[in-house]
Scaffold this active site. Structure first.
Site, PDB file in Angstrom:
ATOM      1  N   ARG A   1      35.405  36.349  34.267  1.00 12.93           N
ATOM      2  CA  ARG A   1      35.496  35.857  32.894  1.00 12.93           C
ATOM      3  C   ARG A   1      34.292  36.382  32.119  1.00 12.93           C
ATOM      4  O   ARG A   1      33.156  36.322  32.599  1.00 12.93           O
ATOM      5  CB  ARG A   1      35.516  34.323  32.857  1.00 12.93           C
TER       6      ARG A   1
ATOM      7  N   GLU B   1      36.851  37.837  23.942  1.00 11.96           N
ATOM      8  CA  GLU B   1      38.095  38.614  23.973  1.00 11.96           C
ATOM      9  C   GLU B   1      38.997  38.258  22.811  1.00 11.96           C
ATOM     10  O   GLU B   1      39.117  37.067  22.508  1.00 11.96           O
ATOM     11  CB  GLU B   1      38.830  38.322  25.291  1.00 11.96           C
TER      12      GLU B   1
ATOM     13  N   HIS C   1      41.340  43.433  30.260  1.00  7.05           N
ATOM     14  CA  HIS C   1      41.718  42.278  31.101  1.00  7.05           C
ATOM     15  C   HIS C   1      42.995  42.579  31.898  1.00  7.05           C
ATOM     16  O   HIS C   1      44.018  41.914  31.735  1.00  7.05           O
ATOM     17  CB  HIS C   1      41.877  41.008  30.260  1.00  7.05           C
TER      18      HIS C   1
HETATM   19  C1  GLV Z   1      43.309  36.234  34.951  1.00  7.84           C
HETATM   20  O1  GLV Z   1      42.227  36.449  34.453  1.00  7.84           O
HETATM   21  C2  GLV Z   1      43.628  35.011  35.609  1.00  7.84           C
HETATM   22  O2  GLV Z   1      42.820  34.065  35.587  1.00  7.84           O
HETATM   23  O3  GLV Z   1      44.723  34.928  36.159  1.00  7.84           O
END
Ligand code: GLV
Ligand code: GLV
Length: 328
Positions: free
Chosen positions: A241, A270, A288
């Site tokens: 994250r 983001e 991501h």
């Molecule tokens: C992606 O970042 C997730 O948490 O699945």
């Protein structure tokens, strides 16, 4: 409940999940190009029994109020669930679920892709070729850093962290890890990983890969102080994250050469990216994509829809993150 339960899917998920949801529920689904706008979420959630949410949907008290007291379940289409106020949901008896396990190896692969791309300057090389700059093989062209036999520091030794560590064996790496809790000696042996306090890991590792959930404790865990502790030749990879790393401090570190490079799949705000990072060649950026394989996204869809449907039937969904809620 009269008729089928009403569910909101904030953005279309793969067909495998849509089919399950549509079989059991009256589904409202959106196809926005970007994230579902907040005002649309607040309007459309009214009277809804269950939500399939994305990590870009902030599900807080305001959304739960807007939905109404019939809201039973929020099934997140992600393993991370920092976008959901779980405590608030628990207080209201709302089940929260996630999609663990199915994306572990896919996310570990992506972390490795970033690590290798940064170390061996793949993205710079690609640009170089496309720009017509490749005129000859040269002894000093785009030199990078060896991955094999280096020390990998895994920060966060959960499912994904361990899968990343396991892959290091093939590169003959030494693996060290940090987590709030040390794992059993048996697990350390299995993954050939040695526990280190965070500061020590920062000083010893040649490549550091982050695999922690975002919490109050992990926000800005890697800031100026930590980046300055890293080796000048080291690389930082973050596919967990964004807010775990102070992005401004990282931009400074990359610009001023406190570290050699980075690979980022996640960002502090983001989809915005710190503008300074966009100017730098020694960082590889991805939007991501951790879990973004056809197979894994399909499994996540099935899992999220299963969680949703089971919860709406009054059963305990398999991936409940707030089990306290069913005991109430
Ligand atoms: C992606 O970042 C997730 O948490 O699945
Ligand atoms: C997430 O899947 C983790 O536990 O690392």
């Amino acid at each position: 409940m009269n008729g089928k339960p009403k569910v909101l899917i904030t953005n279309r998920i793969p067909e495998e999940g849509m089919r399950i949801a549509e079989e059991h529920c009256e589904v409202k689904v959106f196809d926005y190009e970007g994230a579902l706008p907040r005002e649309v979420l607040l309007r459309e959630v009214k009277g809804i029994d269950g939500i399939i949410s994305l990590l870009t949907d902030k599900i807080d008290a305001e959304v739960m109020d807007a939905a109404g007291p019939q809201l039973k379940v929020v099934a997140n289409y992600a393993v991370g669930f920092d976008n959901i106020d779980v405590e608030e949901a628990t207080g209201r008896g709302i089940m929260v679920t996630n999609t663990p396990g199915v994306l572990t190896d896919t996310t570990a692969d992506l972390a490795w892709a970033l690590l290798l791309a940064a170390a061996r300057r793949i993205v710079e090389g690609d640009k170089f070729v496309r720009q017509g700059k490749y005129k000859a093989w040269k002894p000093m062209l785009l030199l990078g850093t060896d991955v094999h036999h280096a020390t990998l520091g895994v920060v966060g030794f959960g499912r994904v962290g361990r899968a990343v560590a396991r892959r290091a064996t093939g590169f003959d790496m030494r693996v060290i890890y940090y987590d709030v809790q040390r794992v059993s000696e048996e697990l350390e042996r299995e993954f050939n990983a040695e526990y280190k306090p965070l500061d020590q890991l920062l000083q010893e590792a040649d490549f550091i890969s982050i695999h922690l959930p975002l919490t109050k404790e992990t926000r800005h865990l890697i800031s100026e102080r930590e980046l300055k502790m890293m080796k000048k030749e080291a690389y930082l990879v973050n596919s967990a994250r964004g807010p775990i790393v102070d992005e401004k401090a990282l931009a400074k570190a990359l610009k001023e050469g406190w570290i050699r490079g980075a690979g980022l799949d996640v960002f502090e705000h983001e989809p915005q990216v710190e503008p300074e990072l966009l100017e730098l060649d020694n960082v590889v950026l991805a939007p991501h994509l951790g879990s973004a394989s056809y197979a894994t996204r399909a499994k996540m869809a099935t899992m999220a829809a299963d969680n949703l449907v089971k919860a709406l039937k009054g059963e305990t969904p398999p991936n409940l993150v707030n089990p306290e809620v069913v005991k109430k």
